[in-house]
Design a protein around this motif. Sequence first.
Motif, PDB file in Angstrom:
ATOM      1  N   VAL B 106     -16.098  19.746 -17.500  1.00  0.00           N
ATOM      2  CA  VAL B 106     -16.240  18.760 -18.568  1.00  0.00           C
ATOM      3  C   VAL B 106     -17.129  17.608 -18.114  1.00  0.00           C
ATOM      4  CG1 VAL B 106     -15.010  17.097 -20.011  1.00  0.00           C
ATOM      5  CG2 VAL B 106     -14.025  19.349 -19.605  1.00  0.00           C
ATOM      6  N   ARG B 107     -16.995  17.208 -16.852  1.00  0.00           N
ATOM      7  CA  ARG B 107     -17.816  16.125 -16.332  1.00  0.00           C
ATOM      8  C   ARG B 107     -19.288  16.502 -16.307  1.00  0.00           C
ATOM      9  NH1 ARG B 107     -15.672  15.890 -11.305  1.00  0.00           N
ATOM     10  NH2 ARG B 107     -13.461  15.701 -11.832  1.00  0.00           N
ATOM     11  N   GLU B 108     -19.554  17.776 -15.974  1.00  0.00           N
ATOM     12  CA  GLU B 108     -20.949  18.192 -15.802  1.00  0.00           C
ATOM     13  C   GLU B 108     -21.600  18.657 -17.101  1.00  0.00           C
ATOM     14  OE1 GLU B 108     -20.734  21.142 -12.786  1.00  0.00           O
ATOM     15  OE2 GLU B 108     -20.399  19.710 -11.151  1.00  0.00           O
ATOM     16  N   HIS B 109     -20.789  19.136 -18.032  1.00  0.00           N
ATOM     17  CA  HIS B 109     -21.362  19.630 -19.291  1.00  0.00           C
ATOM     18  C   HIS B 109     -20.602  19.070 -20.488  1.00  0.00           C
ATOM     19  CE1 HIS B 109     -23.449  22.564 -16.751  1.00  0.00           C
ATOM     20  NE2 HIS B 109     -22.287  22.851 -16.202  1.00  0.00           N
ATOM     21  N   PRO B 110     -20.539  17.770 -20.597  1.00  0.00           N
ATOM     22  CA  PRO B 110     -19.712  17.193 -21.675  1.00  0.00           C
ATOM     23  C   PRO B 110     -20.189  17.583 -23.067  1.00  0.00           C
ATOM     24  CG  PRO B 110     -21.089  15.528 -20.637  1.00  0.00           C
ATOM     25  CD  PRO B 110     -21.222  16.742 -19.805  1.00  0.00           C
ATOM     26  N   THR B 111     -21.494  17.636 -23.257  1.00  0.00           N
ATOM     27  CA  THR B 111     -21.990  17.940 -24.603  1.00  0.00           C
ATOM     28  C   THR B 111     -21.646  19.371 -25.019  1.00  0.00           C
ATOM     29  OG1 THR B 111     -24.126  18.549 -23.669  1.00  0.00           O
ATOM     30  CG2 THR B 111     -23.873  16.292 -24.416  1.00  0.00           C
ATOM     31  N   GLU B 165      -3.232  34.152 -24.103  1.00  0.00           N
ATOM     32  CA  GLU B 165      -3.670  33.277 -25.201  1.00  0.00           C
ATOM     33  C   GLU B 165      -3.111  31.874 -25.028  1.00  0.00           C
ATOM     34  OE1 GLU B 165      -2.784  35.007 -28.983  1.00  0.00           O
ATOM     35  OE2 GLU B 165      -3.958  36.821 -28.568  1.00  0.00           O
ATOM     36  N   LEU B 166      -1.862  31.810 -24.565  1.00  0.00           N
ATOM     37  CA  LEU B 166      -1.266  30.500 -24.314  1.00  0.00           C
ATOM     38  C   LEU B 166      -2.087  29.738 -23.278  1.00  0.00           C
ATOM     39  CD1 LEU B 166       1.101  28.676 -25.035  1.00  0.00           C
ATOM     40  CD2 LEU B 166       2.426  29.749 -23.205  1.00  0.00           C
ATOM     41  N   TYR B 167      -2.473  30.439 -22.219  1.00  0.00           N
ATOM     42  CA  TYR B 167      -3.287  29.801 -21.187  1.00  0.00           C
ATOM     43  C   TYR B 167      -4.642  29.359 -21.745  1.00  0.00           C
ATOM     44  CZ  TYR B 167      -0.328  30.712 -17.102  1.00  0.00           C
ATOM     45  OH  TYR B 167       0.689  30.704 -16.175  1.00  0.00           O
ATOM     46  N   VAL B 168      -5.307  30.237 -22.448  1.00  0.00           N
ATOM     47  CA  VAL B 168      -6.642  29.908 -22.955  1.00  0.00           C
ATOM     48  C   VAL B 168      -6.583  28.717 -23.905  1.00  0.00           C
ATOM     49  CG1 VAL B 168      -8.539  30.724 -24.401  1.00  0.00           C
ATOM     50  CG2 VAL B 168      -7.591  32.215 -22.634  1.00  0.00           C
ATOM     51  N   ASP B 169      -5.634  28.757 -24.828  1.00  0.00           N
ATOM     52  CA  ASP B 169      -5.504  27.629 -25.753  1.00  0.00           C
ATOM     53  C   ASP B 169      -5.240  26.335 -24.985  1.00  0.00           C
ATOM     54  OD1 ASP B 169      -5.961  29.189 -27.910  1.00  0.00           O
ATOM     55  OD2 ASP B 169      -3.856  29.440 -28.476  1.00  0.00           O
ATOM     56  N   HIS B 170      -4.394  26.450 -23.977  1.00  0.00           N
ATOM     57  CA  HIS B 170      -4.076  25.252 -23.209  1.00  0.00           C
ATOM     58  C   HIS B 170      -5.301  24.716 -22.487  1.00  0.00           C
ATOM     59  CE1 HIS B 170      -2.502  22.858 -19.824  1.00  0.00           C
ATOM     60  NE2 HIS B 170      -1.670  22.425 -20.746  1.00  0.00           N
ATOM     61  N   VAL B 171      -6.119  25.614 -21.968  1.00  0.00           N
ATOM     62  CA  VAL B 171      -7.337  25.181 -21.291  1.00  0.00           C
ATOM     63  C   VAL B 171      -8.259  24.445 -22.269  1.00  0.00           C
ATOM     64  CG1 VAL B 171      -9.492  25.985 -20.259  1.00  0.00           C
ATOM     65  CG2 VAL B 171      -7.305  26.896 -19.455  1.00  0.00           C
ATOM     66  N   VAL B 172      -8.389  24.971 -23.472  1.00  0.00           N
ATOM     67  CA  VAL B 172      -9.248  24.325 -24.466  1.00  0.00           C
ATOM     68  C   VAL B 172      -8.717  22.936 -24.799  1.00  0.00           C
ATOM     69  CG1 VAL B 172     -10.098  24.447 -26.834  1.00  0.00           C
ATOM     70  CG2 VAL B 172     -10.023  26.510 -25.431  1.00  0.00           C
ATOM     71  N   MET B 173      -7.404  22.835 -25.008  1.00  0.00           N
ATOM     72  CA  MET B 173      -6.831  21.527 -25.310  1.00  0.00           C
ATOM     73  C   MET B 173      -7.069  20.555 -24.155  1.00  0.00           C
ATOM     74  SD  MET B 173      -5.456  22.227 -28.251  1.00  0.00           S
ATOM     75  CE  MET B 173      -5.302  20.474 -28.305  1.00  0.00           C
ATOM     76  N   THR B 174      -6.887  21.048 -22.947  1.00  0.00           N
ATOM     77  CA  THR B 174      -7.069  20.188 -21.777  1.00  0.00           C
ATOM     78  C   THR B 174      -8.513  19.714 -21.657  1.00  0.00           C
ATOM     79  OG1 THR B 174      -5.301  21.360 -20.609  1.00  0.00           O
ATOM     80  CG2 THR B 174      -6.834  20.060 -19.275  1.00  0.00           C
ATOM     81  N   ALA B 175      -9.441  20.640 -21.871  1.00  0.00           N
ATOM     82  CA  ALA B 175     -10.856  20.259 -21.803  1.00  0.00           C
ATOM     83  C   ALA B 175     -11.161  19.174 -22.825  1.00  0.00           C
ATOM     84  CB  ALA B 175     -11.727  21.487 -22.048  1.00  0.00           C
ATOM     85  N   SER B 176     -10.619  19.333 -24.013  1.00  0.00           N
ATOM     86  CA  SER B 176     -10.839  18.337 -25.052  1.00  0.00           C
ATOM     87  C   SER B 176     -10.241  16.988 -24.653  1.00  0.00           C
ATOM     88  CB  SER B 176     -10.227  18.835 -26.364  1.00  0.00           C
ATOM     89  OG  SER B 176     -10.327  17.840 -27.344  1.00  0.00           O
ATOM     90  N   ALA B 177      -9.067  17.031 -24.024  1.00  0.00           N
ATOM     91  CA  ALA B 177      -8.432  15.792 -23.580  1.00  0.00           C
ATOM     92  C   ALA B 177      -9.258  15.114 -22.488  1.00  0.00           C
ATOM     93  CB  ALA B 177      -7.015  16.078 -23.073  1.00  0.00           C
ATOM     94  N   PHE B 178      -9.800  15.905 -21.571  1.00  0.00           N
ATOM     95  CA  PHE B 178     -10.675  15.353 -20.540  1.00  0.00           C
ATOM     96  C   PHE B 178     -11.883  14.674 -21.174  1.00  0.00           C
ATOM     97  CE2 PHE B 178      -8.955  18.206 -17.038  1.00  0.00           C
ATOM     98  CZ  PHE B 178      -8.530  17.153 -16.262  1.00  0.00           C
ATOM     99  N   LEU B 179     -12.388  15.292 -22.213  1.00  0.00           N
ATOM    100  CA  LEU B 179     -13.550  14.744 -22.888  1.00  0.00           C
ATOM    101  C   LEU B 179     -13.234  13.386 -23.500  1.00  0.00           C
ATOM    102  CD1 LEU B 179     -16.392  15.734 -23.324  1.00  0.00           C
ATOM    103  CD2 LEU B 179     -15.710  16.517 -25.580  1.00  0.00           C
TER     104      LEU B 179
END
Lengths: 213, 213
Positions: B106-111, B165-179
């Motif tokens: 997320v830090r390196e590719h925020p856009t 799927e639970l893991y993948v969804d969680h990763v997406v949510m986390t990435a969004s939160a980092f953003l």
Amino acid sequence: MSHTSVPTPTPRETQKARTRCALLDAGLRLLENQSLSSLGLREITRVVGMAPAAFYRHFRDLSDLGVALVEESLGSLHAVVREILEVPDDEAARIERTVETIARYVREHPTHVRFVARERHGGVPAVRAAIGAELDRFADEVAEALAADEVSAGWSAEDMRMLAELYVDHVVMTASAFLDAALGEGPDEESVARTARRQLMLISTGRRYWREG
Amino acid sequence: MSHTSVPTPTPRETQKARTRCALLDAGLRLLENQSLSSLGLREITRVVGMAPAAFYRHFRDLSDLGVALVEESLGSLHAVVREILEVPDDEAARIERTVETIARYVREHPTHVRFVARERHGGVPAVRAAIGAELDRFADEVAEALAADEVSAGWSAEDMRMLAELYVDHVVMTASAFLDAALGEGPDEESVARTARRQLMLISTGRRYWREG
DNA sequence: CGTCCCGGCGAACACCTGTTTACTGAATGA
DNA sequence: TCATTCAGTAAACAGGTGTTCGCCGGGACG
């Protein structure tokens, strides 16, 4: 009942509320197939059948209409959430009831759900913020309700919060999956429900054995 | 090395690829503050500094450019995912590494991350579908890798899939939160990381005691 | 060398956009 | 009853939009 300040809505006010509602409905309908930032003011007034300038009598902006739609979509849900959580139940039954409630809500208000899912990370900052704040409130409520369970003995407030956020995020994902199912994209509704139930079961299991694993 | 068909990219081709990349970059930059469905073709060409008509030499549509951006955003991630999952590790270390990897990406590719989060449920069907397909592929890979763990003995394919799927969804949510954290909205990066780690720990705990709880 | 290919250009097309202006006419309240 | 309020109107404003057309000019290639 109570002779407090309920000022008997004058015919004019009810009429104003009526067309305001018509604007919101038209907006929501158009938002089925596009996102808020691409929605046009004139598009809405054209559907409602009134002059573009009249829009400003009700909303300053399109984003203003957007946050109104957020309230309309999520505001009525707090009661539902509390109701689900407050009934002390067998855990499996509570999960079953939760998933069924999500499915029903998506079935009955698909456009509202779609709107929230779409604009949660959408291009309109004010709307994004409004949705985020509302979801935060949900997380608060869930955390408070879950803290009452005997399973939560010894849990820190921060841990309760992270669990609540996990639940809220999962509910949003599930609602979105139900929506896709209703539109024929992805797996059917029953599959989504089964997956959601199992995921909730798994989280509950993790919760039960927390700090011991 | 190999004298197979690598046709020595002619100067013209490299130039074409160059401006195509410039279009993609300009699009991504503009998409920081708006969504794809509100993005204008002329906006992009104006940023790149070329005539609007030239756009059609590279993309049929804006949604065409959108799916190209999806490939660019998610395509390079499969290697990363496999790398994280294939290293056999202590579970806590694996979680730590996962969260740190998300944070770095997320830090390196925020856009790119912002684009995916925004258009995942956005207003352009083709892009939505492309993102969904890519996330499905991730879920497949995660399910396959997790099945190799000794903890997964006796798990059905369907259960593996729901966990993935639970893991993948969680990763997406986390990435969004980092953003959000990177932009000053919401909690700071370290808080997001701690929450994400604990949630993953909780899911792991649930996984360990699955079918016994 | 000469021919073709083709990425990029500039202009024009028809249309749509948000916003402001002065206005009408019915519901309102003294 | 009479003046006032105000939701809704019509028209004009100054822009912006996607898309098409014919044309240019330099790399590609027989």
